[in-house]
Motif scaffolding. Structure first.
Motif, PDB file in Angstrom:
ATOM      1  N   LYS A   1       0.814  -1.224   0.000  1.00 11.96           N
ATOM      2  CA  LYS A   1       0.000   0.000   0.000  1.00 11.96           C
ATOM      3  C   LYS A   1       0.848   1.275   0.000  1.00 11.96           C
ATOM      4  O   LYS A   1       0.363   2.342  -0.334  1.00 11.96           O
ATOM      5  N   GLU A   2       2.117   1.147   0.377  1.00 10.73           N
ATOM      6  CA  GLU A   2       2.950   2.330   0.580  1.00 10.73           C
ATOM      7  C   GLU A   2       3.590   2.866  -0.700  1.00 10.73           C
ATOM      8  O   GLU A   2       4.272   3.873  -0.658  1.00 10.73           O
ATOM      9  N   LEU A   3       3.383   2.213  -1.834  1.00 11.59           N
ATOM     10  CA  LEU A   3       4.078   2.587  -3.060  1.00 11.59           C
ATOM     11  C   LEU A   3       3.087   3.046  -4.113  1.00 11.59           C
ATOM     12  O   LEU A   3       2.140   2.335  -4.439  1.00 11.59           O
ATOM     13  N   GLN A   4       3.311   4.253  -4.642  1.00 18.31           N
ATOM     14  CA  GLN A   4       2.510   4.743  -5.756  1.00 18.31           C
ATOM     15  C   GLN A   4       3.284   4.485  -7.040  1.00 18.31           C
ATOM     16  O   GLN A   4       4.488   4.788  -7.122  1.00 18.31           O
ATOM     17  N   ILE A   5       2.597   3.944  -8.054  1.00 18.01           N
ATOM     18  CA  ILE A   5       3.221   3.689  -9.352  1.00 18.01           C
ATOM     19  C   ILE A   5       2.359   4.347 -10.416  1.00 18.01           C
ATOM     20  O   ILE A   5       1.178   4.044 -10.551  1.00 18.01           O
ATOM     21  N   SER A   6       2.974   5.254 -11.188  1.00 20.03           N
ATOM     22  CA  SER A   6       2.267   5.945 -12.272  1.00 20.03           C
ATOM     23  C   SER A   6       3.020   5.721 -13.570  1.00 20.03           C
ATOM     24  O   SER A   6       4.244   5.854 -13.618  1.00 20.03           O
ATOM     25  N   GLU A   7       2.278   5.400 -14.637  1.00 22.47           N
ATOM     26  CA  GLU A   7       2.903   5.288 -15.954  1.00 22.47           C
ATOM     27  C   GLU A   7       2.932   6.690 -16.552  1.00 22.47           C
ATOM     28  O   GLU A   7       1.894   7.314 -16.767  1.00 22.47           O
ATOM     29  N   VAL A   8       4.135   7.207 -16.811  1.00 23.20           N
ATOM     30  CA  VAL A   8       4.281   8.575 -17.304  1.00 23.20           C
ATOM     31  C   VAL A   8       4.597   8.634 -18.793  1.00 23.20           C
ATOM     32  O   VAL A   8       4.546   9.697 -19.404  1.00 23.20           O
TER      33      VAL A   8
END
Length: 184
Positions: A22-29
């Motif tokens: 839950k502590e990691l945000q992953i965004s495709e940029v």
């Protein structure tokens, strides 16, 4: 990546492998370019130093965010690999020799140090940052120290997808531009 992959599975697998559900945000940029947002510097450092990270045998290259970085100017040119160096004479096995050998391959990031001195190592272990645009060195080389020359072999650990034709990381022979040019 040279083959399609499941983005959701990749994100979930990385979260689990890193122990950061839950502590990691992953965004495709951008295409095949992701931004990871960690909750602490400790977790970021742990992941950066803990690699080589792969998904589906594809190399995951990481770089620390810097002021001015964007999807258009991010540069990913080095991969950090652990390398075993075999055949070094027992009296030459030391962190200093390991460092000298590692520098012949790339930029040395870490040298494994024995925790117990009563066990003899069979190989030296070094982590090096290698340029991904250059072919991987194969086989071995002559090690010359203290006026002595001796052949040593090396083996890459957890080597991700790479081309056996050109030696470059990130693609296989089916997707190798030099291979297709040579076959015409």
């Amino acid at each position: 990546m040279c083959k399609p992959y499941n983005r959701k599975a990749a994100k979930n697998t990385l979260r689990k492998a890193w122990g950061l559900d839950k502590e990691l945000q992953i965004s495709e940029v951008d295409s095949n370019l992701f931004q990871f947002k960690f909750q602490s510097d400790y977790e970021l450092e742990r992941i950066l130093k803990g690699g080589l990270w792969t998904f589906d045998n594809q190399l995951l290259m990481l770089t620390r965010w810097r002021i001015g970085i964007s999807a258009n100017n991010v540069v990913l040119e080095h991969a950090s690999l652990w390398v075993q160096i075999w055949g070094v004479l027992f009296d030459m096995m030391s962190p200093t020799v390991t460092m000298k050998i590692g520098k012949k391959m790339g930029v040395v990031e870490d040298v494994e140090r024995r925790r117990r001195t009563d066990d003899q190592n069979l190989f030296l272990w070094v982590r090096v940052a290698l340029l991904i645009s250059k072919p991987l060195r194969r086989g071995g080389f002559l090690l010359g120290l203290d006026g002595r020359r001796h052949w040593v072999d090396y083996k890459y650990e957890r080597l991700p997808l790479f081309c056996h034709y050109c030696g470059i990381l990130g693609h296989d022979i089916r997707h190798c531009p030099p291979h297709f040019d040579a076959s015409k």
